[in-house]
Motif scaffolding. Structure first.
Motif, PDB file in Angstrom:
ATOM      1  N   ASN A  93       0.781  -1.139  -0.073  1.00 19.90           N
ATOM      2  CA  ASN A  93       0.090   0.134   0.049  1.00 19.90           C
ATOM      3  C   ASN A  93       1.014   1.334  -0.017  1.00 19.90           C
ATOM      4  OD1 ASN A  93      -1.543   2.031   0.948  1.00 19.90           O
ATOM      5  ND2 ASN A  93      -2.470   1.214   2.674  1.00 19.90           N
ATOM      6  N   GLU A  96       0.710   3.325   3.438  1.00 22.30           N
ATOM      7  CA  GLU A  96       1.634   2.764   4.352  1.00 22.30           C
ATOM      8  C   GLU A  96       3.111   2.678   3.999  1.00 22.30           C
ATOM      9  OE1 GLU A  96       1.993  -2.012   6.342  1.00 22.30           O
ATOM     10  OE2 GLU A  96       1.059  -1.674   4.211  1.00 22.30           O
ATOM     11  N   GLN A 120      -5.026   7.408   5.153  1.00 24.86           N
ATOM     12  CA  GLN A 120      -4.865   6.177   5.983  1.00 24.86           C
ATOM     13  C   GLN A 120      -3.890   6.822   7.379  1.00 24.86           C
ATOM     14  OE1 GLN A 120      -3.250   2.555   4.572  1.00 24.86           O
ATOM     15  NE2 GLN A 120      -3.999   1.200   6.343  1.00 24.86           N
ATOM     16  N   PHE A 122      -2.090   5.950  11.215  1.00 24.18           N
ATOM     17  CA  PHE A 122      -1.209   5.071  11.901  1.00 24.18           C
ATOM     18  C   PHE A 122      -0.755   5.643  13.349  1.00 24.18           C
ATOM     19  CE2 PHE A 122      -0.715   4.628   7.592  1.00 24.18           C
ATOM     20  CZ  PHE A 122      -0.574   3.166   7.057  1.00 24.18           C
ATOM     21  N   SER A 127      -2.047   0.528  11.795  1.00 18.58           N
ATOM     22  CA  SER A 127      -2.952   1.183  11.105  1.00 18.58           C
ATOM     23  C   SER A 127      -4.102   1.351  11.979  1.00 18.58           C
ATOM     24  CB  SER A 127      -3.444   0.225   9.879  1.00 18.58           C
ATOM     25  OG  SER A 127      -4.695   1.155   9.070  1.00 18.58           O
ATOM     26  N   ALA A 130      -8.438   1.435   7.729  1.00 20.71           N
ATOM     27  CA  ALA A 130      -8.368   1.352   6.278  1.00 20.71           C
ATOM     28  C   ALA A 130      -8.014   2.389   5.385  1.00 20.71           C
ATOM     29  CB  ALA A 130      -9.406   0.396   5.806  1.00 20.71           C
ATOM     30  N   PRO A 131      -7.241   2.182   4.257  1.00 23.89           N
ATOM     31  CA  PRO A 131      -6.927   3.437   3.483  1.00 23.89           C
ATOM     32  C   PRO A 131      -8.463   3.693   2.819  1.00 23.89           C
ATOM     33  CG  PRO A 131      -6.149   1.318   2.450  1.00 23.89           C
ATOM     34  CD  PRO A 131      -6.435   1.051   4.025  1.00 23.89           C
TER      35      PRO A 131
END
Length: 211
Positions: A93, A96, A120, A122, A127, A130-131
């Motif tokens: 991702n 990420e 997204q 973190f 995480s 979710a994106p």
């Protein structure tokens, strides 16, 4: 030995890692022309690392969100190379990848145009959502809801759009993820059961020609 490939955003990037050791990494900023450059950049980076493609045991590739054309270029190249070498190809991702290695509260945010962002969030690498593709107002509300204090970082092309929500946060706007981060994330993921697929968070924006 792992090779990473990224063409999702404003660069064509490749890294070669042997375990934790970075053998070579290269990132060439560009807004177009990824298809013409990613092959030569990969060959040059592998040569700089002092290895051959046959030494690579895994390929990591960003799958989006990002440019619809760009991410498909990287995916096609990575999957073709993985097939030729008979090795796993692992999708990573983009959000990420942008947040990787930054401690504390981190929001990876990409400007998706049309008053939207890809986002997204973190906390110390874990995480919190979710994106997603959200309007600016909804993204600001989500950010405020998830933030619980402490050091904060906004990273990505859309970071300045949400900077007013967390005025004390560090704001970073790299043109693309670090290919070393992409490689490290791909190395940590399990061997996939299928080829990586594009991560599209919204449908392509296109207008039909006038009748």
């Amino acid at each position: 030995m792992i090779l990473s490939i990224d063409t999702c955003l404003g660069a064509s990037s490749v890294a070669v890692l042997d375990g934790e050791r970075v053998l070579a990494a290269r990132s060439e900023p560009m807004t177009r022309g990824h298809q013409e450059r990613i092959g030569p950049i990969a060959r040059e980076t592998v040569a700089e690392a002092g290895v051959a493609f046959e030494d690579v045991k895994r390929i990591g590739v960003t799958v989006g969100p990002g440019s619809f054309t760009g991410l498909r270029v990287g995916l096609a190249f990575a999957k073709g190379l993985a097939t030729a070498l008979s090795i796993p190809c692992v999708g990573v991702n983009t959000l990420e990848s942008l947040a990787f290695g930054t401690q504390g509260f981190v929001a990876a945010v990409l400007d998706a145009r049309m008053e939207q962002v890809y986002i997204q969030v973190f906390s110390d690498g874990v995480s919190l959502m979710a994106p997603d593709a959200l309007g600016l107002g909804e993204a600001a509300a989500r950010l405020a809801e998830l933030y619980s204090g402490g050091p904060a970082t906004l990273v990505g092309s859309g970071a300045p759009l949400l900077a007013n929500v967390l005025p004390d946060a560090a704001v970073l706007t790299p043109v693309a993820p670090d290919p070393v981060a992409v490689a490290r994330l791909a190395d940590r993921k399990p061997v996939p059961t299928h080829s990586p697929r594009p991560l599209y968070l919204r449908a392509p924006y296109a207008t039909l020609p006038a009748a």
